[in-house]
Design an enzyme around this catalytic site. Structure first.
Site, PDB file in Angstrom:
ATOM      1  CG  ASP A  87     -45.739  -6.662  16.468  1.00 35.01           C
ATOM      2  OD1 ASP A  87     -44.466  -7.153  15.802  1.00 35.01           O
ATOM      3  OD2 ASP A  87     -45.650  -5.350  16.417  1.00 35.01           O
ATOM      4  CD  GLU A 107     -45.553  -0.777  11.292  1.00 31.81           C
ATOM      5  OE1 GLU A 107     -45.112  -1.575  10.400  1.00 31.81           O
ATOM      6  OE2 GLU A 107     -45.979  -0.832  12.142  1.00 31.81           O
ATOM      7  CE  LYS A 125     -47.080 -11.968  14.939  1.00 32.44           C
ATOM      8  NZ  LYS A 125     -47.282 -10.964  13.896  1.00 32.44           N
TER       9      LYS A 125
HETATM   10  O1  LIG Z   1     -43.193  -2.650  13.486  1.00 29.32           O
HETATM   11  C1  LIG Z   1     -43.449  -3.612  12.641  1.00 29.32           C
HETATM   12  C2  LIG Z   1     -44.902  -3.668  12.686  1.00 29.32           C
HETATM   13  O2  LIG Z   1     -45.728  -3.196  13.232  1.00 29.32           O
HETATM   14  C3  LIG Z   1     -45.081  -4.927  12.076  1.00 29.32           C
HETATM   15  O3  LIG Z   1     -46.484  -4.887  11.581  1.00 29.32           O
HETATM   16  C4  LIG Z   1     -45.191  -6.136  13.004  1.00 29.32           C
HETATM   17  O4  LIG Z   1     -44.494  -6.019  14.152  1.00 29.32           O
HETATM   18  C5  LIG Z   1     -45.899  -7.211  12.931  1.00 29.32           C
HETATM   19  O5  LIG Z   1     -44.781  -8.090  11.629  1.00 29.32           O
HETATM   20  P1  LIG Z   1     -44.024  -9.426  11.420  1.00 29.32           P
HETATM   21  O6  LIG Z   1     -45.820  -9.134  10.677  1.00 29.32           O
HETATM   22  O7  LIG Z   1     -42.972  -9.528  10.705  1.00 29.32           O
HETATM   23  O8  LIG Z   1     -44.823 -10.248  12.612  1.00 29.32           O
END
Ligand SMILES: O=C[C@H](O)[C@H](O)[C@H](O)COP(=O)(O)O
Length: 424
Positions: A87, A107, A125
């Protein structure tokens, strides 16, 4: 705009998929960026027949991977690689916030089990301060969740229990998630340690170390790679974390150490971990070889004495520089003969020698298992023939490599602490 983000995510995933090799055990992250990685990995497995095993970080990821025909196994051993989204990725440190998708605990388990943890994300990000845009997810047990949230509020983290269609969101592990706000100026390491001291907290979305690299994707489909610290980049973050937790006492004065041994004895691994633990600089002696030596080794021809002179000189100079700075340091190089070691001592003064000692069979097996290293296995026998183990008066610590890196570094630290060697 949405498509721009997807382009970046897809591009980052594409580069990460290229890191997967047949025979690997791969951790699969969760979220929209990880989904691109899983899709592209599935395509590679189908097209190339890659033989890999995968570990999923969430039920959603498991379902996607299964649908694509990826072979899933439980997390019951170490992984070669884990690839996941984030994130927030902090510029300059590669500290992360993860968990907006609700999979933070699994994770982190997978990331910490991987020799190489690779983060993939789109440009949005990348932040200069952790918590700048994202909430900090904290996974908490359901029992006493109100009480745990009250403790989080006392830390000024303004927790909000995550909801899903009017009810609390429940993670795959059966827990609630409190989305917190990181106040400006707060030190993430201090937040992590405070959170970990609360009994109701089972996991946090702070990933403060261990990223081997972050691959950031841009809307035009280009990517930039940001490398992690040397220990993480070498896939040693889990071992380093274990060693840090052991709280092994350090010598009062930062030592000067040369880690010696033949090819595949683990010099770089042990040297990096030792330097990290002692908080001293690290140097890989191979990096000090002149280009002519590297070419010779690449072509499978052993170096002769004259080839080695400029290299030994550089090693001595590096140790001498550390001595002048009084900073200590760990250098790794084969230093196979007494004469070479004496030459280095002549230029650099005394240092502690650590000899990584192993049988031919074990060394040969390690060389055979290596990927992408420039020393061909054919040189092992000539190295073993040339090897003169440390002799009396050399202030050497001799350790068997027939142990895990953590075990080897522990025994070296014990010997250093016991003062088995003279002061440098
Ligand atoms: O629990 C979710 C994870 O940590 C994801 O890696 C994080 O939220 C990023 O998600 P996205 O790739 O959809 O932005």
């Amino acid at each position: 705009m949405g498509t721009d983000f997807e382009n970046g995510k897809r591009a980052a995933a594409r580069l990460a998929v290229g890191l997967v090799e047949s025979g690997m055990r791969v951790g699969l992250g969760t979220g929209s960026t990880a989904a691109h990685f899983i899709d592209q990995l599935g395509a590679r497995v189908r097209a190339e027949g890659l033989d890999i095993e995968c570990v999923a970080t969430s039920d959603l990821t498991a379902a996607r991977a299964e649908f694509l025909g990826l072979r899933l196994v439980p997390l019951d051993g170490s992984l070669d690689l884990a690839v996941d989204g984030a994130d927030e990725v902090e510029f300059g440190t590669l500290r992360l916030i993860k968990g907006l998708g609700g999979a933070l605990l699994r994770e982190k388990l997978v990331a910490q089990s991987a020799r190489r943890f690779v983060v993939i994300a789109d440009r949005s990000k990348l932040v200069t301060r952790l918590g700048a845009h994202s909430k900090l997810p904290v996974e908490i047990v359901r029992h006493g969740a109100d009480r745990t949230c009250a403790r989080l509020a006392e830390l000024d983290l303004a927790p909000v229990l995550r909801a899903n269609a009017g009810s609390p969101f429940v993670s795959d592990g059966g827990h609630f998630i409190a989305d917190c706000t990181m106040p400006k100026g707060i030190v993430p390491e201090a937040v992590e340690s405070a959170l970990r001291s609360i009994a109701g907290v089972v996991g946090t979305g702070l990933f403060l170390s261990g990223s081997a690299c972050a691959i950031i994707g841009y809307p035009d489909g280009s990517t930039r790679q940001f490398d992690g610290d040397a220990v993480s980049a070498a896939g040693l973050a889990p071992a380093a974390a274990t060693l840090r937790c052991l709280g092994l006492p350090k010598p009062d004065i930062p030592p000067l150490i040369a880690v010696m041994g033949v090819s595949a004895s683990g010099k770089s691994t042990i040297g990096l971990l030792l330097a990290e633990l002692l908080g001293v600089p690290f140097c890989d002696g191979d990096d000090l070889h002149p280009e002519s030596n590297r070419e010779k080794m690449h072509s499978g021809r052993p170096l002769d004495d004259e080839d080695r002179m400029p290299w030994l000189h550089r090693i001595a100079m590096r140790l001498a520089e550390w001595r002048t700075r009084r900073c200590g340091g760990v250098i790794v190089s084969s230093l196979l003969t007494r004469r070479y070691r004496d030459l280095v001592r002549g230029g650099a003064g005394p240092f502690t020698l650590v000899h990584l000692d192993g049988s031919r069979d074990l060394l040969a097996a390690r060389i055979a298992a290596r990927r992408g290293h420039f020393m061909p296995a054919s040189l092992l026998d000539s190295q073993l023939a040339a090897l003169e183990p440390p002799q009396a008066g050399e202030d050497a610590i001799v350790v068997s490599i027939d142990e895990s890196p953590v075990g080897i570094v522990r025994s070296i630290m014990r010997s250093l602490q016991a003062g088995q060697v003279s002061a440098n």
